[in-house]
Design a protein around this motif. Sequence first.
Motif, short mmCIF file in Angstrom:
data_model
loop_
_atom_site.label_atom_id
_atom_site.label_comp_id
_atom_site.label_asym_id
_atom_site.label_seq_id
_atom_site.Cartn_x
_atom_site.Cartn_y
_atom_site.Cartn_z
N TYR A 108 0.79 -1.15 -0.07
CA TYR A 108 0.00 -0.04 0.00
C TYR A 108 0.98 1.21 0.13
N ARG A 109 2.19 1.04 0.41
CA ARG A 109 2.95 2.37 0.44
C ARG A 109 3.04 2.87 -0.89
N LEU A 110 3.09 2.02 -1.88
CA LEU A 110 3.27 2.44 -3.00
C LEU A 110 2.30 3.67 -3.70
N LEU A 111 0.92 3.77 -3.17
CA LEU A 111 0.02 4.95 -3.46
C LEU A 111 -0.19 5.52 -2.07
N THR A 112 -0.06 5.07 -0.76
CA THR A 112 -0.35 6.18 0.42
C THR A 112 0.65 7.18 0.45
N GLY A 113 1.97 6.89 0.18
CA GLY A 113 3.18 7.86 0.13
C GLY A 113 2.91 9.19 -0.75
N ALA A 114 1.94 9.04 -1.68
CA ALA A 114 1.46 10.19 -2.55
C ALA A 114 0.65 10.84 -2.04
N PHE A 115 -0.03 10.67 -0.70
CA PHE A 115 -1.06 11.43 -0.17
C PHE A 115 -0.54 12.14 1.09
N LEU A 116 0.75 11.76 1.41
CA LEU A 116 1.56 12.59 2.65
C LEU A 116 2.43 13.62 2.28
N HIS A 117 2.56 14.55 3.04
CA HIS A 117 3.73 15.69 2.67
C HIS A 117 4.44 15.80 4.06
N LEU A 118 5.53 16.70 3.86
CA LEU A 118 6.46 17.05 4.89
C LEU A 118 5.61 17.76 6.13
N PRO A 119 5.89 17.62 7.20
CA PRO A 119 5.43 18.31 8.44
C PRO A 119 5.82 19.94 8.23
N PRO A 120 5.21 20.71 9.16
CA PRO A 120 5.36 22.28 8.92
C PRO A 120 7.00 22.47 8.95
N THR A 121 7.77 21.93 9.89
CA THR A 121 9.19 22.10 9.97
C THR A 121 9.92 21.13 9.53
N GLY A 122 9.46 20.30 8.71
CA GLY A 122 10.33 19.15 8.32
C GLY A 122 11.01 19.51 6.87
N GLY A 123 12.04 18.99 6.49
CA GLY A 123 12.73 18.90 5.32
C GLY A 123 13.19 20.35 4.99
N THR A 124 13.40 20.27 3.46
CA THR A 124 13.56 21.69 3.17
C THR A 124 12.47 22.64 2.94
N PHE A 125 11.41 22.07 2.71
CA PHE A 125 10.25 23.08 2.16
C PHE A 125 9.10 23.18 3.31
N GLY A 126 9.14 22.20 4.20
CA GLY A 126 8.19 22.35 5.28
C GLY A 126 6.66 22.25 4.97
N ILE A 127 5.87 23.26 5.36
CA ILE A 127 4.57 23.34 4.78
C ILE A 127 4.49 23.78 3.54
N LEU A 128 5.64 24.42 2.85
CA LEU A 128 5.40 24.84 1.52
C LEU A 128 5.30 23.44 0.48
N HIS A 129 5.71 22.39 1.20
CA HIS A 129 5.57 21.21 0.20
C HIS A 129 4.18 21.00 -0.03
N ILE A 130 3.23 20.78 0.65
CA ILE A 130 1.91 20.52 0.63
C ILE A 130 1.22 21.76 -0.39
N VAL A 131 1.58 23.03 0.23
CA VAL A 131 1.06 24.14 -0.43
C VAL A 131 1.35 24.22 -1.93
N MET A 132 2.41 23.95 -2.48
CA MET A 132 2.95 23.90 -3.71
C MET A 132 2.35 23.03 -4.39
N ASN A 133 2.29 21.82 -4.17
CA ASN A 133 1.79 20.66 -4.51
C ASN A 133 0.01 20.94 -4.82
N MET A 134 -0.56 21.39 -3.75
CA MET A 134 -2.04 21.44 -4.13
C MET A 134 -2.34 22.66 -4.98
N VAL A 135 -1.57 23.75 -4.88
CA VAL A 135 -1.70 24.86 -5.89
C VAL A 135 -1.70 24.22 -7.26
N SER A 136 -0.67 23.45 -7.37
CA SER A 136 -0.22 22.83 -8.93
C SER A 136 -1.24 22.00 -9.34
N LEU A 137 -1.88 21.10 -8.26
CA LEU A 137 -3.05 20.39 -8.57
C LEU A 137 -4.14 21.01 -8.98
#
Length: 305
Positions: A132-161
């Motif tokens: 299931y990880r092959l698909l469920t991972g595509a619906f998760l995003h970095l936490p607000p303070t995680g990685g390089t982008f943080g909350i921008l990760h989901i914001v940029m992806n959802m704006v693009s979507l």
Amino acid sequence: MEPESTLTTCYRHPKVESHVRCTRCDRFICPGCMREAAVGHQCPECVREGARSVRQARTAFGGRISAVPLVTYVLIGLNVLAYVGELVRPAIVDRFEMLGAGLVGPDGGHYLWQASYPAELHVEGVVDGEWYRLLTGAFLHLPPTGGTFGILHIVMNMVSLWNIGRMVEAQLGRVRYLALYLLSALGGSVLVLLIAPYDPTLGASGAIFGLGAAYWVLARRLGADMAQVNRFMAGLLLWLVISAAMTSWEGHLGGLLTGGAVTLAYAYAPRDGRRALVQAGACAVLLILLVACAWAKVTELTGAR
């Protein structure tokens, strides 16, 4: 002798007097049964029969025309809902992100995969049957303070979507669009599994890159002015290269290639009664190919233990 009665009643309501006939079946109908028609009125049965015989409007690629991008709304909603779940329960990320092969210790710590490992460590990831990880991972995003982008990760992806998804859904229709999105997400995860099986990844970027490829293919097939479309595609490819050091380029590239392949099948399928069958068959073949590649890689990893 009594004169013959000239009283006429509605065929659906025999006790209601009526003097109007259905223009299609010529039966008498009362005001409650009258339905406006191009000429006169029709009865409810004739209206239903007419609706069944009217051919549904279709796009150039066989999808039903719809003014509301419902699937795009639902996909954005699912991503946001999953993100809220992550914030409430961060363990969701470790449980459902894309991971080909990893190890977890008795203390809950996560360790890099190795063919030989101590008995106290346990396998996790797709190699442990967590497909299931092959698909469920595509619906998760970095936490607000995680990685390089943080909350921008989901914001940029959802704006693009939102921006790309609406255009692609309008051309493909809901069913074809949903199949494209899920196959693109799966294609991104499979390429991650093949090339970087030990790296945990997450995000809708692979699916969105697939939509970007679809946008280019559809525009070219429709004969649109490609200058702006080509600039968009060049920007997408440039971002794939620039972000390679910070993100999973394998997921992006896998989604891009898969989305392009699916849309080519949609766009160039014969425009006759075989179109839907050819399009569905192409999606099925691609799904089988992706699953076979994933299975072969898992077999390779587990066989090395």
